[in-house]
Scaffold this active site. Sequence first.
Site, short mmCIF file in Angstrom:
data_model
loop_
_atom_site.label_atom_id
_atom_site.label_comp_id
_atom_site.label_asym_id
_atom_site.label_seq_id
_atom_site.Cartn_x
_atom_site.Cartn_y
_atom_site.Cartn_z
N GLU A 1 0.82 -1.21 0.00
CA GLU A 1 0.00 0.00 0.00
C GLU A 1 0.86 1.27 0.00
OE1 GLU A 1 -2.93 -0.29 -0.62
OE2 GLU A 1 -3.94 -1.91 0.45
N HIS B 1 -3.08 2.74 8.47
CA HIS B 1 -4.15 2.04 7.74
C HIS B 1 -4.44 0.74 8.48
CE1 HIS B 1 -6.50 -0.12 4.93
NE2 HIS B 1 -5.51 -0.78 4.35
N HIS C 1 -7.50 -2.57 9.32
CA HIS C 1 -8.70 -3.28 8.90
C HIS C 1 -9.56 -3.49 10.14
CE1 HIS C 1 -6.36 -5.22 5.29
NE2 HIS C 1 -6.38 -3.91 5.24
N TYR D 1 -15.16 14.10 20.45
CA TYR D 1 -13.80 13.64 20.20
C TYR D 1 -13.57 13.18 18.78
CZ TYR D 1 -12.60 14.39 25.00
OH TYR D 1 -12.34 15.00 26.20
N HIS E 1 -12.91 -2.01 2.58
CA HIS E 1 -11.51 -2.30 2.90
C HIS E 1 -11.13 -1.85 4.31
CE1 HIS E 1 -7.11 -2.19 1.17
NE2 HIS E 1 -7.13 -2.58 2.42
#
Length: 213
Positions: free
Chosen positions: A75, A94, A96, A121, A161
């Site tokens: 990525e 990043h 998942h 927040y 994703h």
Amino acid sequence: MTSSESQAREEMARLCKSLFDRGFSVGTAGNVSVRLEDGILMTPTNVRLGDLDPDRIAKIDKDGNHIAGDRPTKEVFLHQAFYETRPDAGAVVHLHSTWATALSCLEDVDPDDCIPPLTPYVVMRVGSVKRVPYVKPGDPRSGDLIRALKGKYAAVLLGNHGPVVSGKTLFSAVCAAEELEETAKLLVALRGQKTTLLTNDEVADLKATFGTI
């Protein structure tokens, strides 16, 4: 290797292990990067975030050439695009993570504002979140999708994703990713319920007090 790079490698290993140990990343999913003066540190491909060896964290130069450590995450294009369009970004996370990824799969989520102002927040630490269309992992088009946003969003959801969050520091990016995940959990849990969101004035007050992301 400079002392600042060595410290960055140690911090990456420590915070990535914390994310992994608490279930924000499973298996070899997820990737993290930190911007240096002379390049970018990135988690290696096919390595669990809980098992990082600081000395083997990948490094690419400003032109994207792999110059040290193991082979970087596929990525890489995604991370580079955030740094190119958000000059203040010092790190990109990043994940998942379960609930944010679930939100990225829902058909009726507003792609222009997929994390509404449910709590103060999420406004303070994450800001507005855009969902971008699905492309397969590692596709260079992921970078094109981020560049098209022209730095407007510190965080996005990749369709089907998961979340990607940038921050001025690695610590702030990790905290924002955690806040996004917990807010996504609340949003999914509250689906179908009558929910009160923060008003525009309340959001504006938070931004005036704490700044924008």
